[in-house]
Enzyme design. Structure first.
Site, PDB file in Angstrom:
ATOM      1  N   CYS A   2      -2.508   1.770 -15.321  1.00 19.25           N
ATOM      2  CA  CYS A   2      -1.349   2.562 -15.669  1.00 19.25           C
ATOM      3  C   CYS A   2      -1.511   4.011 -15.220  1.00 19.25           C
ATOM      4  CB  CYS A   2      -1.142   2.541 -17.197  1.00 19.25           C
ATOM      5  SG  CYS A   2      -1.185   0.878 -17.911  1.00 19.25           S
ATOM      6  N   ARG A  44       3.316   1.687 -17.081  1.00 17.18           N
ATOM      7  CA  ARG A  44       2.476   0.501 -17.200  1.00 17.18           C
ATOM      8  C   ARG A  44       2.561  -0.434 -15.997  1.00 17.18           C
ATOM      9  NH1 ARG A  44       2.804  -4.919 -20.840  1.00 17.18           N
ATOM     10  NH2 ARG A  44       0.587  -5.432 -20.769  1.00 17.18           N
ATOM     11  N   LEU A  45       1.381  -0.847 -15.503  1.00 21.03           N
ATOM     12  CA  LEU A  45       1.244  -1.969 -14.587  1.00 21.03           C
ATOM     13  C   LEU A  45       0.633  -3.105 -15.395  1.00 21.03           C
ATOM     14  CD1 LEU A  45       1.417  -2.981 -11.602  1.00 21.03           C
ATOM     15  CD2 LEU A  45      -0.977  -2.300 -11.370  1.00 21.03           C
ATOM     16  N   ILE A  47      -1.240  -6.207 -16.547  1.00 28.88           N
ATOM     17  CA  ILE A  47      -2.331  -7.051 -16.052  1.00 28.88           C
ATOM     18  C   ILE A  47      -2.789  -8.027 -17.126  1.00 28.88           C
ATOM     19  CG2 ILE A  47      -4.665  -7.074 -15.082  1.00 28.88           C
ATOM     20  CD1 ILE A  47      -2.643  -5.777 -13.220  1.00 28.88           C
ATOM     21  N   GLY A  70      -6.588   1.554 -17.530  1.00 24.15           N
ATOM     22  CA  GLY A  70      -7.859   0.913 -17.196  1.00 24.15           C
ATOM     23  C   GLY A  70      -7.919  -0.536 -17.603  1.00 24.15           C
ATOM     24  N   ASP A  94      -6.122  -5.572 -24.153  1.00 20.63           N
ATOM     25  CA  ASP A  94      -7.418  -4.908 -24.265  1.00 20.63           C
ATOM     26  C   ASP A  94      -7.264  -3.489 -24.817  1.00 20.63           C
ATOM     27  OD1 ASP A  94      -6.093  -4.150 -21.913  1.00 20.63           O
ATOM     28  OD2 ASP A  94      -7.936  -3.693 -20.853  1.00 20.63           O
ATOM     29  N   ILE A 286      -8.460  -5.922   7.594  1.00 18.06           N
ATOM     30  CA  ILE A 286      -7.658  -5.083   8.488  1.00 18.06           C
ATOM     31  C   ILE A 286      -8.411  -4.794   9.777  1.00 18.06           C
ATOM     32  CG2 ILE A 286      -8.529  -2.923   7.467  1.00 18.06           C
ATOM     33  CD1 ILE A 286      -5.758  -1.715   7.913  1.00 18.06           C
ATOM     34  N   GLY A 358     -15.681  -3.632  -2.800  1.00 23.03           N
ATOM     35  CA  GLY A 358     -17.141  -3.512  -2.715  1.00 23.03           C
ATOM     36  C   GLY A 358     -17.678  -2.113  -2.868  1.00 23.03           C
TER      37      GLY A 358
END
Length: 605
Positions: A2, A44-45, A47, A70, A94, A286, A358
């Site tokens: 978020c 908010r995204l 998840i 987070g 969460d 890519i 990574g």
């Protein structure tokens, strides 16, 4: 995942504007809390807890108010423990876990959280604001403080909307930026705006601001004695800890995927994901159509791990069209893998909401070429510091004397950018490689790599997770003697050993390339013309920082294709700084529309 923002005053229209300018961080919902003391905003995204995760989140009596950005990977265990203590939950998210942890432990709640986060809690009874950031600085948090006013946000652009706040360059940090390719410590390139340091929290009450560090990088490793347990021990335990980290980072109520460069780090993440995924992992790679990319290596790993692979090519002709937008989102003129990260995020967003990346491996396991300059045992600290700094491909002290104007030098009279790294080289340590890895983790990682990853993935409404920066992986890696990381001139030695059962030898032992934009190729596609236009003699004189004569010298060196110097990287840094000034400092009206105005960026009118 978020965007959060707020300030210690009552004004809903302003906090709504702050949240709206970060709408890319959370297109799935919004929420606000405003009382006579504080205004909080949230984008908010979704998840986890897709139907019940609207924020702000409250405790049982409504006196604790949370906005949060987070993911907490151990939230289910924490939730069970808190329920046993009698805490009542009204969502399956969460984020609600943090509210009850704060009720139980106060500011120490951060010590129990495993994950990436930046959050703010308004304690209505205490009339106190508590703001915290995760251990490694995966999630960003910025703030501005003056008297009774504290303004904070996930992104600087939200703070810049505050009426009366002066948009100005933090001049000493220009020197720091060119020295390290990022801004060190709590400072930013914006005057008077700071970032909350990784592993720290902030308390604000009655105009008094206190910051405290609750976690810091330790090279002896928490829970591990300072001794050598032997190669086999480290290989076995590293495999187990990486497995646990990747599995925990795969928790999601939405589709997830992974970036795949074909290098060791991303390939190992994908290989572990493939062991535990119930269906083929979606991977994204890519290339730039210059015959020098890594798409063939990525394809080898994709076939080996049987992923749902999505390679694509971006041509260099498109770069200048997206750089203003990239800088608008990143908010600092850092360089490196900006363009591939941005395009990978855009591509991934077509199919997933979460990607595993990574980043962090190089800073844990000595993956950078510059660390090899520390190996000769008899070199004095100042020589090692010079060699290490040169390995950053940044502007050296000698070059600064030719590049900086007399006026800029005068402004920097009492400023020494090298003091930050000198402390690490002066520090007496039996293991100088590990000592510099501490610098990489405390400075390079949060202020450059993680900043780039968070801002550019979120610009495309994608959440990036970083399994290598799971606390248990970090502390275990930091407990190892450095000879298991940089073994002779073999970088990431122990990680390669741990990867043997999972990846083909040709991937494990291939030469490190790193994900970056093909600046050399771009050089032959009009890069010099772009530099000449943006860094003109007239524009540089107006700025007052750099001499045009040295920019000309760098352009001549670029023409000669020198093998011992990389002027393109330095020119790119200067170009990014100029664009950053045009986007954030120059406009009379600051609302983001300038990034779409190509004529403005070109002419600076």
């Amino acid at each position: 995942m978020c965007g959060i923002c707020g300030f210690t005053a009552s004004n809903k229209s302003v906090v709504e504007k702050m949240a709206d300018i970060m709408a890319h961080r959370g297109p799935d919902g919004e929420g606000y809390y405003v009382d006579c003391h504080v205004s909080l905003g949230h984008k908010r995204l979704s998840i986890i807890g897709l139907d019940s995760g609207s924020q702000p989140i409250f405790n049982e009596d409504g006196n604790i108010v949370l906005i949060y950005n987070g993911e907490i990977y151990n939230y289910q265990q924490l939730r069970d423990d808190l329920k046993k203590d009698g805490h009542l939950f009204y969502t399956d998210t969460d984020s609600e876990t943090i509210v009850h942890l704060y009720e139980k432990y106060g500011c120490d709640c951060v010590r129990y959280i495993e994950g990436m986060f930046a959050f703010a809690i308004w304690d209505r009874k205490k009339e106190e604001l508590f703001i915290a950031r995760d251990r490694l600085g995966i999630k960003p948090l910025y703030y501005y403080h003056q008297g009774q006013l504290l303004i904070f946000a996930s992104e600087v652009k939200a703070i810049l909307l505050w009426e009366g706040l002066q948009r100005a360059v933090n001049t000493p940090m220009v020197d720091v930026l060119l020295s390290y390719k990022h801004v060190y410590g709590e400072e930013t390139l914006f005057k008077d705006i700071k970032k909350l340091l990784a592993g720290s929290y902030l308390l604000f009450k009655d105009g008094c601001l206190i910051t405290r560090q609750y976690w810091h990088v330790e090279m002896s490793g928490a829970g591990y004695k300072k001794k050598d347990y032997g190669e086999d021990f480290y290989i076995v335990h590293l495999r187990r800890i990486l497995d646990d980290a990747v599995c925990s980072h795969m928790i999601s109520d939405v589709p997830i995927g992974a970036t795949l460069s074909g290098g060791l780090d991303s390939s190992l993440i994908v290989a572990i994901m493939s062991k535990y995924a119930t269906e083929a992992v979606k991977t994204f790679s890519i290339g730039f159509g210059d015959g020098n990319d890594e798409l063939n290596y990525a394809e080898v790993v994709a076939n080996h791990c049987k992923t749902d692979h999505n390679p694509f090519i971006v041509h260099c002709d498109e770069f200048m069209d997206v750089i203003p937008s990239i800088l608008w989102h990143v908010e600092e003129p850092v360089t490196g893998a900006l363009i591939p990260t941005y395009y990978l995020s855009r591509k991934a967003a077509e199919q997933v909401k979460v990607i595993l990346v990574g980043e962090g491996s190089d800073e844990l396991f000595a993956g950078y070429l510059r660390l090899k300059t520390l190996l000769p045992p008899l070199l004095p600290p100042k020589v090692r510091a010079w060699a290490y700094m040169k390995g950053l491909n940044a502007i050296t002290n000698r070059e600064k004397q030719m590049l900086y104007t007399n006026m800029f030098k005068a402004d920097l009279e009492h400023n020494n950018a090298c003091r930050f790294i000198d402390d690490y080289f002066a520090h007496k340590c039996d293991d100088r490689i590990n000592n510099m890895l501490r610098f990489e983790q405390e400075s390079q990682l949060p202020n450059h790599q993680l900043l780039r990853v968070d801002k550019l993935t979120m610009s495309c409404c994608v959440e990036a997770r970083v399994p290598f920066l799971d606390r248990h992986v970090v502390e275990f890696a930091n407990s190892m003697p450095s000879r298991y990381k940089l073994n002779g001139f073999n970088e990431k030695y122990i990680l390669k050993k741990a990867a043997v059962p999972l990846l083909p030898p040709g991937i494990i032992n291939r030469k490190k390339r790193g994900m970056s934009s093909p600046i050399g190729f771009w050089r032959d596609r009009g890069f010099r013309d772009i530099i000449a236009a943006y860094l003109s003699k007239e524009k540089l004189r107006q700025r007052g920082y750099f001499k045009h004569s040295y920019v000309d010298k760098l352009l001549l060196q670029s023409n000669k294709r020198l093998k011992t110097s990389f002027p393109e990287f330095k020119l790119n840094m200067l170009l990014m700084f100029e664009l950053w000034c045009r986007i954030f400092i120059d406009p009379l009206v600051f609302d983001g529309s300038v990034i779409g105005n190509a004529a403005y960026l070109r002419n600076g009118d």
